[in-house]
Write a protein that holds these residues in place. Sequence first.
Motif, PDB file in Angstrom:
ATOM      1  N   MET A 213     -59.000 -36.252   0.406  1.00  0.00           N
ATOM      2  CA  MET A 213     -57.529 -36.318   0.424  1.00  0.00           C
ATOM      3  C   MET A 213     -57.071 -37.179   1.604  1.00  0.00           C
ATOM      4  O   MET A 213     -57.431 -36.928   2.741  1.00  0.00           O
ATOM      5  CB  MET A 213     -56.945 -34.904   0.568  1.00  0.00           C
ATOM      6  N   ASN A 214     -56.267 -38.238   1.317  1.00  0.00           N
ATOM      7  CA  ASN A 214     -55.764 -39.065   2.398  1.00  0.00           C
ATOM      8  C   ASN A 214     -54.295 -38.774   2.640  1.00  0.00           C
ATOM      9  O   ASN A 214     -53.672 -37.931   1.988  1.00  0.00           O
ATOM     10  CB  ASN A 214     -55.996 -40.553   2.097  1.00  0.00           C
ATOM     11  N   ALA A 215     -53.722 -39.496   3.605  1.00  0.00           N
ATOM     12  CA  ALA A 215     -52.338 -39.234   4.003  1.00  0.00           C
ATOM     13  C   ALA A 215     -51.356 -39.529   2.879  1.00  0.00           C
ATOM     14  O   ALA A 215     -50.286 -38.911   2.800  1.00  0.00           O
ATOM     15  CB  ALA A 215     -51.996 -40.065   5.239  1.00  0.00           C
ATOM     16  N   THR A 216     -51.692 -40.459   1.978  1.00  0.00           N
ATOM     17  CA  THR A 216     -50.778 -40.787   0.881  1.00  0.00           C
ATOM     18  C   THR A 216     -50.583 -39.595  -0.047  1.00  0.00           C
ATOM     19  O   THR A 216     -49.462 -39.283  -0.476  1.00  0.00           O
ATOM     20  CB  THR A 216     -51.323 -41.984   0.079  1.00  0.00           C
TER      21      THR A 216
ATOM     22  N   GLY B 217     -45.203 -49.326  -0.119  1.00  0.00           N
ATOM     23  CA  GLY B 217     -46.524 -49.846   0.232  1.00  0.00           C
ATOM     24  C   GLY B 217     -46.719 -49.936   1.736  1.00  0.00           C
ATOM     25  O   GLY B 217     -46.214 -49.116   2.513  1.00  0.00           O
ATOM     26  N   ALA B 218     -47.444 -50.968   2.179  1.00  0.00           N
ATOM     27  CA  ALA B 218     -47.787 -51.123   3.593  1.00  0.00           C
ATOM     28  C   ALA B 218     -46.530 -51.364   4.426  1.00  0.00           C
ATOM     29  O   ALA B 218     -45.548 -51.934   3.945  1.00  0.00           O
ATOM     30  CB  ALA B 218     -48.762 -52.283   3.771  1.00  0.00           C
ATOM     31  N   PRO B 219     -46.554 -50.921   5.690  1.00  0.00           N
ATOM     32  CA  PRO B 219     -45.390 -51.129   6.567  1.00  0.00           C
ATOM     33  C   PRO B 219     -45.059 -52.604   6.694  1.00  0.00           C
ATOM     34  O   PRO B 219     -45.937 -53.442   6.878  1.00  0.00           O
ATOM     35  CB  PRO B 219     -45.847 -50.549   7.912  1.00  0.00           C
ATOM     36  N   GLY B 220     -43.775 -52.911   6.564  1.00  0.00           N
ATOM     37  CA  GLY B 220     -43.354 -54.296   6.672  1.00  0.00           C
ATOM     38  C   GLY B 220     -41.851 -54.392   6.809  1.00  0.00           C
ATOM     39  O   GLY B 220     -41.200 -53.495   7.340  1.00  0.00           O
TER      40      GLY B 220
ATOM     41  N   LEU C 102     -50.019 -34.086   7.843  1.00  0.00           N
ATOM     42  CA  LEU C 102     -50.439 -32.686   7.688  1.00  0.00           C
ATOM     43  C   LEU C 102     -49.476 -31.759   8.445  1.00  0.00           C
ATOM     44  O   LEU C 102     -49.072 -30.704   7.938  1.00  0.00           O
ATOM     45  CB  LEU C 102     -51.867 -32.494   8.204  1.00  0.00           C
ATOM     46  N   TYR C 103     -49.119 -32.188   9.658  1.00  0.00           N
ATOM     47  CA  TYR C 103     -48.190 -31.369  10.446  1.00  0.00           C
ATOM     48  C   TYR C 103     -46.804 -31.354   9.795  1.00  0.00           C
ATOM     49  O   TYR C 103     -46.155 -30.317   9.743  1.00  0.00           O
ATOM     50  CB  TYR C 103     -48.090 -31.901  11.876  1.00  0.00           C
ATOM     51  N   MET C 104     -46.349 -32.497   9.288  1.00  0.00           N
ATOM     52  CA  MET C 104     -45.065 -32.542   8.609  1.00  0.00           C
ATOM     53  C   MET C 104     -45.081 -31.659   7.368  1.00  0.00           C
ATOM     54  O   MET C 104     -44.094 -30.974   7.047  1.00  0.00           O
ATOM     55  CB  MET C 104     -44.718 -33.984   8.230  1.00  0.00           C
ATOM     56  N   SER C 105     -46.200 -31.667   6.633  1.00  0.00           N
ATOM     57  CA  SER C 105     -46.332 -30.808   5.458  1.00  0.00           C
ATOM     58  C   SER C 105     -46.299 -29.334   5.860  1.00  0.00           C
ATOM     59  O   SER C 105     -45.696 -28.499   5.171  1.00  0.00           O
ATOM     60  CB  SER C 105     -47.632 -31.131   4.722  1.00  0.00           C
ATOM     61  N   PHE C 106     -46.944 -29.031   6.993  1.00  0.00           N
ATOM     62  CA  PHE C 106     -46.906 -27.653   7.513  1.00  0.00           C
ATOM     63  C   PHE C 106     -45.471 -27.243   7.844  1.00  0.00           C
ATOM     64  O   PHE C 106     -45.012 -26.155   7.474  1.00  0.00           O
ATOM     65  CB  PHE C 106     -47.799 -27.568   8.747  1.00  0.00           C
TER      66      PHE C 106
ATOM     67  N   ASP D  48     -51.369 -47.332   9.471  1.00  0.00           N
ATOM     68  CA  ASP D  48     -52.239 -47.321   8.291  1.00  0.00           C
ATOM     69  C   ASP D  48     -52.375 -45.890   7.765  1.00  0.00           C
ATOM     70  O   ASP D  48     -52.741 -44.981   8.518  1.00  0.00           O
ATOM     71  CB  ASP D  48     -53.611 -47.882   8.665  1.00  0.00           C
ATOM     72  N   MET D  49     -52.059 -45.704   6.480  1.00  0.00           N
ATOM     73  CA  MET D  49     -52.071 -44.358   5.894  1.00  0.00           C
ATOM     74  C   MET D  49     -53.464 -43.737   5.869  1.00  0.00           C
ATOM     75  O   MET D  49     -53.600 -42.528   5.666  1.00  0.00           O
ATOM     76  CB  MET D  49     -51.493 -44.398   4.484  1.00  0.00           C
ATOM     77  N   ASN D  50     -54.505 -44.537   6.039  1.00  0.00           N
ATOM     78  CA  ASN D  50     -55.871 -43.992   6.027  1.00  0.00           C
ATOM     79  C   ASN D  50     -56.370 -43.644   7.425  1.00  0.00           C
ATOM     80  O   ASN D  50     -57.502 -43.192   7.579  1.00  0.00           O
ATOM     81  CB  ASN D  50     -56.827 -45.013   5.392  1.00  0.00           C
ATOM     82  N   SER D  51     -55.530 -43.865   8.445  1.00  0.00           N
ATOM     83  CA  SER D  51     -55.961 -43.572   9.815  1.00  0.00           C
ATOM     84  C   SER D  51     -55.926 -42.065  10.075  1.00  0.00           C
ATOM     85  O   SER D  51     -55.205 -41.303   9.422  1.00  0.00           O
ATOM     86  CB  SER D  51     -55.048 -44.284  10.814  1.00  0.00           C
ATOM     87  N   GLY D  52     -56.720 -41.654  11.070  1.00  0.00           N
ATOM     88  CA  GLY D  52     -56.761 -40.236  11.418  1.00  0.00           C
ATOM     89  C   GLY D  52     -55.428 -39.721  11.942  1.00  0.00           C
ATOM     90  O   GLY D  52     -55.033 -38.584  11.661  1.00  0.00           O
ATOM     91  N   PHE D  53     -54.733 -40.590  12.720  1.00  0.00           N
ATOM     92  CA  PHE D  53     -53.457 -40.141  13.277  1.00  0.00           C
ATOM     93  C   PHE D  53     -52.435 -39.877  12.174  1.00  0.00           C
ATOM     94  O   PHE D  53     -51.721 -38.868  12.207  1.00  0.00           O
ATOM     95  CB  PHE D  53     -52.909 -41.181  14.249  1.00  0.00           C
ATOM     96  N   GLN D  54     -52.343 -40.781  11.198  1.00  0.00           N
ATOM     97  CA  GLN D  54     -51.391 -40.579  10.104  1.00  0.00           C
ATOM     98  C   GLN D  54     -51.734 -39.327   9.304  1.00  0.00           C
ATOM     99  O   GLN D  54     -50.846 -38.619   8.831  1.00  0.00           O
ATOM    100  CB  GLN D  54     -51.372 -41.801   9.189  1.00  0.00           C
TER     101      GLN D  54
END
Length: 387
Positions: free
Chosen positions: A1-4, A56-59, A194-198, A183-189
Amino acid sequence: MNATIILGMLCVHLLCFCVMFLLISTRLNGRKMGTDVFAAGHLLLGLAYCLQLLGGAPGWGVMSVVNHTLTLCAPVAYVLGAIRFFDRPVPVWTPLLTAAGLYTVAQLLVQATLGTEARHALLAGSCAVLFLGMTVALLHGMRTFARDLRVEMALFSVLIGGICVLNAAKFVMILTKGLPALDMNSGFQMVFYLYMSFLGTVLPPAAVWLVLSRLVDQLRVLAVKDPLTGLLNRRGLVEGLAAHFRSRMAGAAYLLMVDIDHFKQINDAHGHQVGDAVLCRVAQTLKHTARQGDLVCRLGGEEFVVIALNTDHGGAVRLAERMREAAASSRVSGGHPPEPVRCTVTIGISLDFTGAEALDEVMQQADTALYRGKAAGRDRVEWAPAA
């Protein structure tokens, strides 16, 4: 499961809770306690995250600008909803539209002068500042306007402080690493969403619990208060008297039965609206004249009861005389012909008593003294003779 995927689930959460708050607000009629504004906040944030998924990607683009504006306006809506929950009347749409307009202009200026990275950093920094202000306000509320909700305010401050820290960290990461930090696949995102979902899972039910708690408090007040005058009703009087005599330091009490003289004539001559105004004026006079801790109750109709706690016979008589004089000196406007309506009261005083179980007996004593005062000409104080 990724951030997306987590972000997609968060969008569903936010939009579902938006509908829930909206349904709750429709059932609360006049006093919505901010639930309609909480619904707006969830809608704004849910739409913002939907746009983020679609963009999509930040821009740079219209969708990204709208996404950032909605993201910033969501916490503003939560703040306005919280203010309304604490019974502070505040406009909603004007502040929201103003914030949206100003932030959109700020985005365009930053984009034109500093670029896309700076615009994303602006959002993270602005959110961090907003959430920091919310955390400080919650901690302040624990000692002021929300002292009855200290535990809840402490919990909210910790949770909102957490998202403040994450936004501050995102701000720093964008400044140091640029757009790859988003990047949505980064650990920080992953941690961020996850915290926002919590938060999206915990905070809405907690807000609903606060609303239900406030409604229960209102029902408890309605159960012991007279709706017209705001004084205690008989149930509230009994509960207050029982609470007083549960104290080991409780002294003797005296019951004062207060009746408005010729109240039926006032109603017949000036109408029930003026009659209600007279009842409210007498009620406020009794409340303001009573000593701190005394119990003031509207028994029904034009009859009131005042229980003077921790006093002697002389103190009860002096209190009754002050109340009689204060009532006689008050005036109520709106009479026919248009001139102030003057009313007087007659007061009967019981013998002293030291237990809540004696309420009916001393009420009868005071009632007998009251009718003796009415027979003697009204606008006077009478007391029950010693047995």
